[in-house]
Write an enzyme that holds these catalytic residues in place. Structure first.
Site, PDB file in Angstrom:
ATOM      1  N   SER A  69       8.409   1.077   3.451  1.00 17.76           N
ATOM      2  CA  SER A  69       8.873   0.547   2.165  1.00 17.76           C
ATOM      3  C   SER A  69       8.890  -0.970   2.167  1.00 17.76           C
ATOM      4  O   SER A  69       8.967  -1.599   1.118  1.00 17.76           O
ATOM      5  CB  SER A  69      10.302   1.011   1.891  1.00 17.76           C
ATOM      6  OG  SER A  69      10.371   2.399   1.841  1.00 17.76           O
ATOM      7  N   HIS A 129       1.640   2.521   0.498  1.00 19.72           N
ATOM      8  CA  HIS A 129       3.032   2.811   0.159  1.00 19.72           C
ATOM      9  C   HIS A 129       3.133   3.740  -1.053  1.00 19.72           C
ATOM     10  O   HIS A 129       2.702   3.380  -2.148  1.00 19.72           O
ATOM     11  CB  HIS A 129       3.763   1.481  -0.108  1.00 19.72           C
ATOM     12  CG  HIS A 129       5.209   1.650  -0.418  1.00 19.72           C
ATOM     13  ND1 HIS A 129       5.882   0.832  -1.285  1.00 19.72           N
ATOM     14  CD2 HIS A 129       6.119   2.551   0.030  1.00 19.72           C
ATOM     15  CE1 HIS A 129       7.141   1.225  -1.350  1.00 19.72           C
ATOM     16  NE2 HIS A 129       7.311   2.260  -0.569  1.00 19.72           N
ATOM     17  N   GLU A 152       0.859   1.618  -3.540  1.00 18.69           N
ATOM     18  CA  GLU A 152       0.670   0.190  -3.266  1.00 18.69           C
ATOM     19  C   GLU A 152      -0.183   0.085  -2.004  1.00 18.69           C
ATOM     20  O   GLU A 152       0.162   0.684  -0.979  1.00 18.69           O
ATOM     21  CB  GLU A 152       2.016  -0.489  -2.954  1.00 18.69           C
ATOM     22  CG  GLU A 152       2.844  -0.857  -4.152  1.00 18.69           C
ATOM     23  CD  GLU A 152       4.167  -1.522  -3.752  1.00 18.69           C
ATOM     24  OE1 GLU A 152       4.701  -2.264  -4.578  1.00 18.69           O
ATOM     25  OE2 GLU A 152       4.697  -1.288  -2.651  1.00 18.69           O
ATOM     26  N   ASN A 167       9.348  -2.628  -4.637  1.00 19.53           N
ATOM     27  CA  ASN A 167      10.696  -2.687  -4.065  1.00 19.53           C
ATOM     28  C   ASN A 167      11.338  -4.057  -4.226  1.00 19.53           C
ATOM     29  O   ASN A 167      12.555  -4.180  -4.260  1.00 19.53           O
ATOM     30  CB  ASN A 167      10.691  -2.275  -2.588  1.00 19.53           C
ATOM     31  CG  ASN A 167      10.668  -0.758  -2.442  1.00 19.53           C
ATOM     32  OD1 ASN A 167      11.059  -0.038  -3.357  1.00 19.53           O
ATOM     33  ND2 ASN A 167      10.191  -0.279  -1.311  1.00 19.53           N
TER      34      ASN A 167
HETATM   35  N1  3HC Z   1       7.122  18.752  -6.901  1.00 22.13           N
HETATM   36  C1  3HC Z   1       6.910  19.474  -8.023  1.00 22.13           C
HETATM   37  N2  3HC Z   1       7.767  19.464  -9.075  1.00 22.13           N
HETATM   38  C2  3HC Z   1       8.873  18.698  -8.959  1.00 22.13           C
HETATM   39  C3  3HC Z   1       9.146  17.907  -7.819  1.00 22.13           C
HETATM   40  C4  3HC Z   1       8.206  17.962  -6.754  1.00 22.13           C
HETATM   41  N3  3HC Z   1       8.394  17.259  -5.631  1.00 22.13           N
HETATM   42  N4  3HC Z   1      10.312  17.251  -8.005  1.00 22.13           N
HETATM   43  C5  3HC Z   1      10.763  17.593  -9.225  1.00 22.13           C
HETATM   44  N5  3HC Z   1       9.909  18.473  -9.794  1.00 22.13           N
HETATM   45  C6  3HC Z   1      10.037  19.141 -11.082  1.00 22.13           C
HETATM   46  C7  3HC Z   1      11.482  19.537 -11.382  1.00 22.13           C
HETATM   47  O1  3HC Z   1      11.862  20.697 -10.695  1.00 22.13           O
HETATM   48  C8  3HC Z   1      11.450  19.715 -12.867  1.00 22.13           C
HETATM   49  O2  3HC Z   1      10.961  21.016 -13.149  1.00 22.13           O
HETATM   50  P1  3HC Z   1      11.684  21.937 -14.260  1.00 22.13           P
HETATM   51  O3  3HC Z   1      11.300  21.294 -15.560  1.00 22.13           O
HETATM   52  O4  3HC Z   1      11.050  23.269 -14.079  1.00 22.13           O
HETATM   53  O5  3HC Z   1      13.142  21.918 -13.975  1.00 22.13           O
HETATM   54  C9  3HC Z   1      10.403  18.673 -13.315  1.00 22.13           C
HETATM   55  O6  3HC Z   1       9.690  18.242 -12.136  1.00 22.13           O
HETATM   56  C10 3HC Z   1      11.008  17.455 -13.973  1.00 22.13           C
HETATM   57  O7  3HC Z   1      12.048  16.975 -13.163  1.00 22.13           O
HETATM   58  P2  3HC Z   1      13.467  16.636 -13.741  1.00 22.13           P
HETATM   59  O8  3HC Z   1      13.934  17.695 -14.666  1.00 22.13           O
HETATM   60  O9  3HC Z   1      14.354  16.320 -12.570  1.00 22.13           O
HETATM   61  O10 3HC Z   1      13.307  15.391 -14.656  1.00 22.13           O
HETATM   62  P3  3HC Z   1      12.465  14.078 -14.900  1.00 22.13           P
HETATM   63  O11 3HC Z   1      11.685  14.307 -16.126  1.00 22.13           O
HETATM   64  O12 3HC Z   1      13.433  12.962 -14.871  1.00 22.13           O
HETATM   65  O13 3HC Z   1      11.379  13.838 -13.747  1.00 22.13           O
HETATM   66  C11 3HC Z   1      11.174  12.285 -11.930  1.00 22.13           C
HETATM   67  C12 3HC Z   1      11.732  13.611 -12.415  1.00 22.13           C
HETATM   68  C13 3HC Z   1       9.641  12.295 -12.035  1.00 22.13           C
HETATM   69  C14 3HC Z   1      11.568  12.134 -10.470  1.00 22.13           C
HETATM   70  C15 3HC Z   1      11.732  11.120 -12.836  1.00 22.13           C
HETATM   71  O14 3HC Z   1      13.138  11.241 -12.937  1.00 22.13           O
HETATM   72  C16 3HC Z   1      11.422   9.744 -12.303  1.00 22.13           C
HETATM   73  O15 3HC Z   1      10.347   9.222 -12.502  1.00 22.13           O
HETATM   74  N6  3HC Z   1      12.411   9.109 -11.631  1.00 22.13           N
HETATM   75  C17 3HC Z   1      12.242   7.819 -11.005  1.00 22.13           C
HETATM   76  C18 3HC Z   1      11.781   8.022  -9.600  1.00 22.13           C
HETATM   77  C19 3HC Z   1      11.496   6.729  -8.890  1.00 22.13           C
HETATM   78  O16 3HC Z   1      11.835   5.646  -9.319  1.00 22.13           O
HETATM   79  N7  3HC Z   1      10.821   6.838  -7.729  1.00 22.13           N
HETATM   80  C20 3HC Z   1      10.509   5.701  -6.913  1.00 22.13           C
HETATM   81  C21 3HC Z   1      11.680   5.275  -6.115  1.00 22.13           C
HETATM   82  S1  3HC Z   1      11.331   3.854  -5.116  1.00 22.13           S
HETATM   83  C22 3HC Z   1      10.427   4.480  -3.843  1.00 22.13           C
HETATM   84  O17 3HC Z   1      10.213   5.666  -3.701  1.00 22.13           O
HETATM   85  C23 3HC Z   1       9.893   3.487  -2.895  1.00 22.13           C
HETATM   86  C24 3HC Z   1      10.550   3.593  -1.561  1.00 22.13           C
HETATM   87  O18 3HC Z   1       9.921   2.688  -0.700  1.00 22.13           O
HETATM   88  C25 3HC Z   1      12.035   3.295  -1.580  1.00 22.13           C
END
Ligand code: 3HC
Length: 401
Positions: free
Chosen positions: A126, A147, A159, A198
């Site tokens: 990260s 990344h 990235e 990040n």
């Molecule tokens: N595989 C398949 N399906 C998945 C899944 C996965 N890994 N994870 C979640 N889903 C499914 C859920 O089960 C849900 O299905 P359902 O409709 O049948 O219940 C569907 O995807 C939608 O999920 P949610 O209902 O939880 O709702 P969202 O519409 O909010 O989508 C999300 C989820 C895509 C994670 C969205 O909330 C999002 O974009 N969040 C932000 C995530 C983010 O910022 N990530 C980056 C973080 S920083 C990082 O990672 C960098 C590191 O270096 C720190």
């Protein structure tokens, strides 16, 4: 020098089967690659396979893939605990072990001694130094940052980070590979801590965490405002839990070491939770209780926190990235939209709202709190001075014909 012209990547190894590693392995397998997935114990690997099965079943349920595709993807993943077996006959290796530079260097050195000469070695870190990891091998020019974003199965961004020694054709191959995986790659031109996304995220978290720590607002108020008023997919405390507080803490520490007071994390808030092993979603508890799923954010608190603050600090960090020639505005915007699901990138947002507005907001926050994170980047000051205040002036971060 190994030419990559004739190398076709068919088989890969993923080192580490945790939150990110299992998802990365799944994406490779779904796109036809043979995958060796390595971790230190069969218990961890079994859990990883269970999570992959669950995720594949979700895709089948949503009709994004057929059951046959899910079965084929699963059959392409072989789990193992021996490096010798995992790295021996692969074309590309990505490491997703714990965020510890000593450990990562050991892993890279080991992989280098086993992997074929033509294999590219990538890190999903990260924030840590790609150059340092590369120099732990005899092929620093073939070590690159790749990344991914959590959850790797859903987030569209990768990235690609150029270490000081990384060859251009290694960058090109990693960019093309990311595209073949159905992702959108962005280039981080310099091996700086936090890379692009990040770095922007860090001060958005810091601003909110300090406000909560000073008891100016509740965490539910911040999260509800961010989600319902700001249109972000998750609240910030929710996202912190989702990413993992241990990861957030390590990234925060690395950024603080690199940039000092400008990116001062609110350790006072995160450290006690880490000590209690309340690491967020994966532990069942962090800022929130996750045992019954995602936190329910109260709609009636959607105006408790001023979302303009989050935008202002993100615009400021975007300006620093451009000022330091780390990334282009377009890549920063793509990064935030596809890596974290933001409704807009900070550069395009500032161009719409007005760079003068963002500058004034930062000045106001700097006067109020005196914290370096609010001190406007010289680039932002310069643009506003030149009248480059955004769309209304036909020039801001972007030019408008
Ligand atoms: N595989 C398949 N399906 C998945 C899944 C996965 N890994 N994870 C979640 N889903 C499914 C859920 O089960 C849900 O299905 P359902 O409709 O049948 O219940 C569907 O995807 C939608 O999920 P949610 O209902 O939880 O709702 P969202 O519409 O909010 O989508 C999300 C989820 C895509 C994670 C969205 O909330 C999002 O974009 N969040 C932000 C995530 C983010 O910022 N990530 C980056 C973080 S920083 C990082 O990672 C960098 C590191 O270096 C720190």
């Amino acid at each position: 020098m190994v030419s990559l012209m004739k190398v076709e990547i068919k088989k890969v190894a993923v080192i580490g089967a945790g939150v990110m590693g299992h998802g990365i392995a799944q994406v490779f397998a779904m796109n036809g690659y043979e995958v060796n997935l390595l971790d230190i114990s069969s218990e961890i690997l079994n859990k990883a396979i269970e999570k992959i099965k669950w995720s594949l079943s979700k895709f089948v349920e949503k009709r994004r893939i057929k059951q046959g595709d899910a079965d084929a993807a699963l059959s392409r993943i072989k789990t193992m605990v021996e490096y010798e077996k995992a790295a021996r006959d692969v074309d590309f290796i990505i490491e997703a072990v714990l965020e510890n530079i000593k450990l990562k260097k050991e892993v890279f050195s080991k992989l280098d001694s086993i992997a074929p000469k033509h294999a590219i070695l990538a890190s999903n870190t990260s924030t840590l130094s790609i150059t340092e990891m590369g120099r732990a091998t005899r092929r620093p020019d073939m070590v690159v940052g790749m990344h991914w974003f959590n959850p790797p199965q859903l987030m569209q961004l990768i990235e690609v980070i150029k270490g000081d020694d990384t060859r251009d054709d290694v960058i090109d191959t990693t960019i093309k590979l990311s595209e073949k995986l159905g992702k959108t790659p962005i280039l981080c031109k310099k091996d700086v801590r936090g890379f692009i996304v990040n770095r922007v995220l860090a001060n958005v978290f810091n601003d909110a965490f300090w406000a909560y720590y000073r008891s100016e607002t509740s965490k539910e108020g911040i999260d509800s405002s961010i989600k319902y008023t700001g249109g972000f997919p998750m609240g910030l405390f929710e996202l912190a839990d989702f990413v993992g507080l241990d990861i957030l803490y390590e990234v925060g520490k690395s950024l603080y070491e690199a940039y000092g007071e400008r990116v001062k994390p609110c350790s006072e808030l995160v450290e006690p939770l880490i000590k209690e092993r309340k690491l967020g979603q994966k532990a069942g508890v962090g800022f929130y209780d996750w045992t019954k799923g995602r936190p329910r954010l109260p709609l009636d608190l959607a105006d408790e926190y001023d979302v303009n603050r989050s935008w202002a600090v993100s615009v400021n960090e975007a300006a620093w990235l451009i000022y330091e020639d780390v990334a282009e505005p377009k890549d920063i915007d793509t990064g935030m939209k596809l890596g974290t699901g933001w409704p807009s990138g900070p550069c395009e947002y500032a161009d719409r709202k007005g760079l003068d507005y963002e500058l004034n907001k930062l000045r106001e926050l700097y006067r109020r709190y005196g914290m370096e994170m609010y001190k406007p980047c010289p680039l932002l000051e310069e643009y506003v001075k030149k009248g480059w205040v955004g769309r209304k002036a036909k020039r801001g971060f972007y030019s408008y014909g």
